[in-house]
Design a protein around this motif. Structure first.
Motif, short mmCIF file in Angstrom:
data_model
loop_
_atom_site.label_atom_id
_atom_site.label_comp_id
_atom_site.label_asym_id
_atom_site.label_seq_id
_atom_site.Cartn_x
_atom_site.Cartn_y
_atom_site.Cartn_z
N LEU A 1 0.87 -1.24 0.11
CA LEU A 1 0.00 -0.15 -0.06
C LEU A 1 0.92 1.25 0.07
CD1 LEU A 1 -2.77 1.31 0.40
CD2 LEU A 1 -2.60 1.15 2.72
N MET A 2 1.81 1.27 0.87
CA MET A 2 2.81 2.32 0.95
C MET A 2 3.54 2.63 -0.51
SD MET A 2 2.67 4.33 4.01
CE MET A 2 4.17 5.14 3.84
N ALA A 3 3.84 1.69 -0.95
CA ALA A 3 4.76 1.81 -2.20
C ALA A 3 3.95 2.26 -3.50
CB ALA A 3 5.19 0.37 -2.57
N GLY A 4 2.50 1.84 -3.35
CA GLY A 4 1.54 2.47 -4.49
C GLY A 4 1.13 3.81 -3.81
N LEU A 5 1.07 4.15 -2.81
CA LEU A 5 0.67 5.62 -2.43
C LEU A 5 1.88 6.51 -2.74
CD1 LEU A 5 -1.58 5.07 0.66
CD2 LEU A 5 -2.45 5.70 -1.51
N LEU A 6 2.94 6.26 -2.27
CA LEU A 6 4.01 6.90 -2.46
C LEU A 6 4.32 7.23 -3.83
CD1 LEU A 6 6.71 5.78 0.50
CD2 LEU A 6 5.12 7.95 0.45
N SER A 7 4.28 6.24 -4.76
CA SER A 7 4.78 6.33 -6.19
C SER A 7 3.61 7.23 -6.78
CB SER A 7 4.76 4.96 -6.78
OG SER A 7 5.84 4.06 -6.22
N VAL A 8 2.31 7.08 -6.80
CA VAL A 8 1.27 7.96 -7.40
C VAL A 8 1.45 9.23 -6.85
CG1 VAL A 8 -1.10 8.10 -7.77
CG2 VAL A 8 0.01 5.79 -7.74
N PRO B 1 -3.32 15.08 -1.37
CA PRO B 1 -3.96 14.20 -0.52
C PRO B 1 -3.39 12.75 -0.63
CG PRO B 1 -5.11 15.67 -1.87
CD PRO B 1 -3.70 15.53 -2.59
N ILE B 2 -2.89 12.23 -1.87
CA ILE B 2 -2.38 10.61 -1.94
C ILE B 2 -1.34 10.63 -0.78
CG2 ILE B 2 -1.41 8.98 -3.27
CD1 ILE B 2 -2.82 10.52 -5.50
N LEU B 3 -0.24 11.84 -0.79
CA LEU B 3 1.17 11.67 -0.03
C LEU B 3 0.54 11.63 1.67
CD1 LEU B 3 3.43 14.00 -1.77
CD2 LEU B 3 3.55 11.16 -1.49
N GLY B 4 -0.74 12.61 1.60
CA GLY B 4 -1.10 12.83 2.81
C GLY B 4 -1.73 11.25 3.35
N LEU B 5 -2.31 10.70 2.56
CA LEU B 5 -2.99 9.11 2.90
C LEU B 5 -1.74 8.20 3.19
CD1 LEU B 5 -5.34 7.44 3.08
CD2 LEU B 5 -5.15 6.87 0.88
N ALA B 6 -0.68 8.49 2.45
CA ALA B 6 0.46 7.50 2.67
C ALA B 6 1.22 7.91 4.09
CB ALA B 6 1.57 7.72 1.72
N LEU B 7 0.88 9.29 4.51
CA LEU B 7 1.55 9.72 6.01
C LEU B 7 0.62 9.06 6.82
CD1 LEU B 7 2.94 13.33 5.44
CD2 LEU B 7 4.13 11.12 5.10
N ARG B 8 -0.63 9.31 6.68
CA ARG B 8 -1.62 8.77 7.69
C ARG B 8 -1.44 7.23 7.70
NH1 ARG B 8 -4.67 10.91 11.45
NH2 ARG B 8 -5.60 12.49 10.25
N THR B 9 -1.40 6.61 6.69
CA THR B 9 -1.07 5.16 6.75
C THR B 9 0.14 4.75 7.54
OG1 THR B 9 -2.36 4.77 4.54
CG2 THR B 9 -0.99 3.16 5.22
N ALA B 10 1.17 5.56 7.42
CA ALA B 10 2.26 5.07 8.27
C ALA B 10 2.02 5.24 9.58
CB ALA B 10 3.40 6.02 7.76
N GLY B 11 1.17 6.43 9.75
CA GLY B 11 1.02 6.70 11.47
C GLY B 11 -0.18 5.70 11.94
#
Length: 430
Positions: free
Chosen positions: A46-53, A66-76
């Motif tokens: 999931l993180m690889a996809g969100l960060l790449s996109v 917002p996609i990077l924000g979702l990646a940061l939120r997922t990491a949290g």
């Protein structure tokens, strides 16, 4: 030939190794490893996809924010899950960053720009990206050894039915006596498997602590040192009060009685020599008793033998005077600094005193081991008494304060019915 104590020590270690194979802690560690791998791989994808996109679409009018924000939120979220996983399966408490330390999010996934400058943010992202590879390593280490051990142990049962009459490892054929050797090696691997599993989970927990836990800042360290200083001052004041009380109630009273006896003897020398001699004899007994009390008092503070010959000789004297039989083992290759020696001696002295007074034990054991240079000094005092010692009581609390004074760790295990184990880890460095 090994001594009986050494033989019993080896047998106890063997029992612990066998018990570790079926211990709940071992199987919780195995489950911890599996859960970490499964969830870690899912989060990595999931993180690889969100960060790449997100990075690819960020130049398009910041559409990727917002996609990077979702990646940061997922990491949290993943960091919170990992803290809970370590706490549930391993009992490791990893303190989270306080809300005030994080820049946060405007809505669900839109990060504030400060979030990109926060160290906690990139620690969580780095953990989510790189931890799955470590989780795979822990999985292979933990689970690879168990089936390998079982296969080797069971080899005598099925080895003769294999093609060629034995098991093949590469070009090597295991048959005949080699089968028994392989089974023995399998048993050793089975005994080592729990230790490898727990070692992997400890390493996993340490990495999570380093990346996901809030680091101690200077203010927190200063506050801890101030608390430790206050506890040391309180312990020193309590010890001073105890010495004054012992002097006043013990040796001082005996010296007063001694002076009175000598005064009465002096008055009778002129007319009743026999009565005077009797009074002198009684004064002599009082003088010896006062000397004994003073010697015991000084010995409890800091005996000269501790300074001259170290812990081994000083603890041997303590054990000889204890009414409960005490087995003492001291292995300290490098003598620690005097402050650490004094704390270790005081801890053991007080613990043996408590054992003699309250534990109703038939035997006690003292183990002092030094590791590395400067390393640590590990101290353990145990007994087979009734247990139930109160770790928050004045006596044990004073010991904890002494240990805290040298930045050590102090633990007490005393379930009802026993045994009682008092342990401390004292740093030997400056």
């Amino acid at each position: 030939m090994p001594s009986p104590s050494a033989a019993s020590c080896h047998s106890v270690r063997g029992m612990f190794l066998i018990r570790d194979v079926v211990s709940a802690r071992t199987w919780l560690a195995l489950i911890h490893t599996v859960v970490g791998l499964v969830v870690g791989l899912a989060v990595f994808v999931l993180m690889a996809g969100l960060l790449s996109v997100g990075v690819a679409t960020l130049p398009l009018a910041f559409a990727g924010a917002p996609i990077l924000g979702l990646a940061l939120r997922t990491a949290g979220w993943y960091a919170a899950f990992e803290r809970a996983r370590c706490s549930f399966f391993l009992g490791a408490r990893i303190p989270a960053w306080e809300p005030g330390d994080r820049a946060g999010f405007r809505w669900l996934v839109v990060p504030r720009w400060r979030a990109f400058r926060e160290a906690a943010t990139w620690r969580e992202v780095g953990y989510a990206v790189f931890h799955p590879a470590l989780a795979l390593l822990w999985f292979l280490l933990s689970y690879g050894l168990w089936p390998f051990a079982v296969v080797l142990i069971a080899l005598p049962a099925y080895g003769g039915r294999l093609p060629g009459g034995g098991a093949h490892i590469g070009t090597i054929l295991i048959h005949g006596p080699g089968v028994a050797i392989a089974a023995f090696l399998g048993a050793l691997c089975l005994l080592a498997a729990p230790q490898v599993t727990r070692g992997a989970t400890r390493a996993d927990s340490a990495i999570a602590q380093a990346l996901l836990g809030k680091p101690r800042n200077l203010a927190a360290r200063v506050a801890q040192l101030e608390e430790t200083r206050d506890r040391v001052v309180d312990a020193a004041e309590a010890e001073r009060t105890r010495i004054e009380r012992d002097l006043h109630d013990g040796a001082q009273q005996r010296l007063v009685a001694l002076a009175m006896e000598l005064g009465r003897a002096k008055a009778k020398f002129s007319d009743d020599v026999e009565a005077a001699a009797e009074l002198v004899d009684r004064a002599h007994v009082e003088a010896k008793a006062a000397l004994t009390e003073l010697r015991d008092l000084v010995r409890g503070v800091h005996p000269p033998v501790l300074t001259d010959r170290g812990l081994d000789a000083a603890l041997s004297g303590l054990a000889a005077r204890c009414p409960v039989p005490v087995d003492v083992r001291v292995e300290v290759p490098v003598r620690p600094r005097p402050a650490v020696e004094a704390v270790a001696y005081f801890l053991i002295s007080e613990a043996l005193t408590n054992i003699a007074k309250h534990s109703r034990a038939t035997s006690a054991r003292v183990v002092v081991e030094g590791y590395g240079f400067p390393g640590t000094l590990n101290v353990m005092v145990s007994d087979d008494g009734v247990g139930g010692a109160n770790a928050d009581g004045a006596g044990l609390r004073g010991l904890a304060d002494r240990v805290a004074g040298v930045d050590g760790r102090f633990t007490v295990e005393s379930p009802p019915g026993g045994p009682t184990i008092i342990a401390a880890v004292l740093p030997c460095g400056n």
